[in-house]
Design a protein around this motif. Sequence first.
Motif, short mmCIF file in Angstrom:
data_model
loop_
_atom_site.label_atom_id
_atom_site.label_comp_id
_atom_site.label_asym_id
_atom_site.label_seq_id
_atom_site.Cartn_x
_atom_site.Cartn_y
_atom_site.Cartn_z
N ASP A 202 0.86 -1.19 0.00
CA ASP A 202 0.00 0.00 0.00
C ASP A 202 0.90 1.24 0.00
O ASP A 202 1.53 1.55 1.00
CB ASP A 202 -0.91 -0.05 1.24
CG ASP A 202 -1.95 1.07 1.24
OD1 ASP A 202 -1.76 2.06 0.52
OD2 ASP A 202 -2.94 0.93 1.98
N TYR A 205 0.55 6.81 0.28
CA TYR A 205 1.19 8.04 0.77
C TYR A 205 2.55 8.29 0.12
O TYR A 205 3.33 9.12 0.62
CB TYR A 205 1.36 7.97 2.30
CG TYR A 205 0.03 7.93 3.03
CD1 TYR A 205 -0.75 9.08 3.17
CD2 TYR A 205 -0.46 6.74 3.56
CE1 TYR A 205 -1.97 9.04 3.82
CE2 TYR A 205 -1.69 6.70 4.21
CZ TYR A 205 -2.43 7.85 4.34
OH TYR A 205 -3.65 7.82 4.97
N SER A 234 -6.53 10.01 -3.66
CA SER A 234 -7.18 10.61 -2.49
C SER A 234 -6.27 11.56 -1.72
O SER A 234 -6.67 12.68 -1.39
CB SER A 234 -7.65 9.51 -1.53
OG SER A 234 -8.56 8.66 -2.15
N LYS A 235 -5.06 11.11 -1.45
CA LYS A 235 -4.19 11.88 -0.55
C LYS A 235 -3.35 12.88 -1.35
O LYS A 235 -3.36 14.07 -1.05
CB LYS A 235 -3.28 10.93 0.24
CG LYS A 235 -3.99 9.69 0.80
CD LYS A 235 -4.86 9.96 2.01
CE LYS A 235 -5.61 8.69 2.41
NZ LYS A 235 -6.35 8.80 3.64
N ARG A 243 -13.38 9.46 -4.92
CA ARG A 243 -13.22 8.01 -5.00
C ARG A 243 -12.50 7.62 -6.29
O ARG A 243 -13.11 7.21 -7.28
CB ARG A 243 -14.57 7.26 -4.88
CG ARG A 243 -15.44 7.67 -3.72
CD ARG A 243 -14.67 7.76 -2.39
NE ARG A 243 -14.11 6.48 -2.00
CZ ARG A 243 -12.87 6.38 -1.50
NH1 ARG A 243 -12.08 7.44 -1.35
NH2 ARG A 243 -12.42 5.21 -1.13
C1 LIG Z 1 -2.96 3.19 4.34
C2 LIG Z 1 -4.21 3.54 3.62
N1 LIG Z 1 -4.57 2.81 2.56
C3 LIG Z 1 -5.70 3.07 1.87
C4 LIG Z 1 -6.53 4.12 2.24
C5 LIG Z 1 -7.82 4.32 1.50
O1 LIG Z 1 -7.70 5.24 0.47
P1 LIG Z 1 -9.00 5.63 -0.38
O2 LIG Z 1 -9.70 6.71 0.36
O3 LIG Z 1 -8.45 6.11 -1.70
O4 LIG Z 1 -9.83 4.42 -0.55
C6 LIG Z 1 -6.18 4.91 3.34
C7 LIG Z 1 -7.08 5.99 3.78
O5 LIG Z 1 -7.05 6.48 4.88
C8 LIG Z 1 -4.99 4.62 4.04
O6 LIG Z 1 -4.62 5.32 5.12
#
Ligand SMILES: Cc1ncc(COP(=O)(O)O)c(C=O)c1O
Length: 395
Positions: A202, A205, A234-235, A243
Amino acid sequence: MRFAERMGRITSSASFDMLARGKALEAKGRSIVQLGIGEPDFDTPAHIRRAAENALAEGYTHYGPPAGLPEFRALIAKTWRARRGLACEAANVVVTPGAKPVLFFAMLATLEPGDEVLIPSPAFPTYASVAEFVGARAVPVPLAAERGFDVDLGALKSRLTSRSRMLVLNSPHNPTGAVLPRSTLEALAALALERDLIVLSDEIYAGMVYEGESPSIATLPGMAERTVVVDGFSKTYAMTGWRLGFGVMPEPLARHMATLMNNSNSCTATFVQKAGEAALTGPQDEVVKMVDEFRARRALMVDGLAAIPGVTCTRPSGAFYVFPRVSRPGLTSVELADQLLEQAGLVTLPGTGFGAESEGHLRLSYANSRANLSEGLKRLAGALAPGTRAGSPKR
Ligand SMILES: Cc1ncc(COP(=O)(O)O)c(C=O)c1O
């Protein structure tokens, strides 16, 4: 109504619950500082919003292919080859509504009941929740807190069994902000190859790193074939509500994921994908500005926490979270977070929401204005001051 047994194995993350509790108190007139939810406080850059408006006007209002618009998949592959060094083509990319479906579908497509998923912990709670939901077993592996929350290879090896099937990595890390060094990724890659593990990496970030690098394990020899990279908009582009996410993975898995998309969401909204194209091809200066601002806020938070007696905090290298240890004898982290909310009007998340090993920690998000961060630190310091009752309610 009777519910399926599997519903007893899935949980909701505390961050949305705490956000709602804070908002409910705010609606009653209380002053609340929200340092719980991990969402940039910035608006989506204007050129991205305009691209969505234009796409709607141009008729991007219909179904699209389940795996994403071909031109968008190709653009993501090209951009991630250049940015992250991933060896990928359009066929390796699946576009989804946010990043979460990628990890959900990856687990659904690969795990058998009883398979074990190794999750360095504390961790984003969705990993264990979804692993258990699909019938697998989540195996937490304590991170080495004393080494800046690096993965503890010894602890990981001691939990390997013949059922070990998947290793979940998250760097930069939620909730600690830690970034895994290349040497750790190399050791983990060797282990994954030796034990035939799928790696769910994942990297949502990866655009928020404040010093050094945050390499992808998928770039190491032999790893593209066994790694699912989870990423999204998203971030980095402040697009949480749109979404828009994607995964980069071996082609056979991408085909299965497209089938899962077909049967669940049908596709990701096409005008949203067009906005994503604009995000990748347009100017990146707003992203740079946001990252610079997060870097300044990180300093504000880390220094502010260090000044509070009884609080210790490592300096995170990425993401926008701090995960301090907050000693409050006689209180669990859930009780402490409750007290901070009810009495000091401060929303934080209890460490145990990210794993049982994190009792005594709180997660604070610094995706909030400097004024709110300063006010949050003031409320925390007030609530923890010896001899005082946890912060007086502020109206
Ligand atoms: C580590 C991690 N992975 C995935 C996500 C989910 O991202 P999304 O909002 O794009 O589904 C988050 C959201 O807080 C996250 O902190």
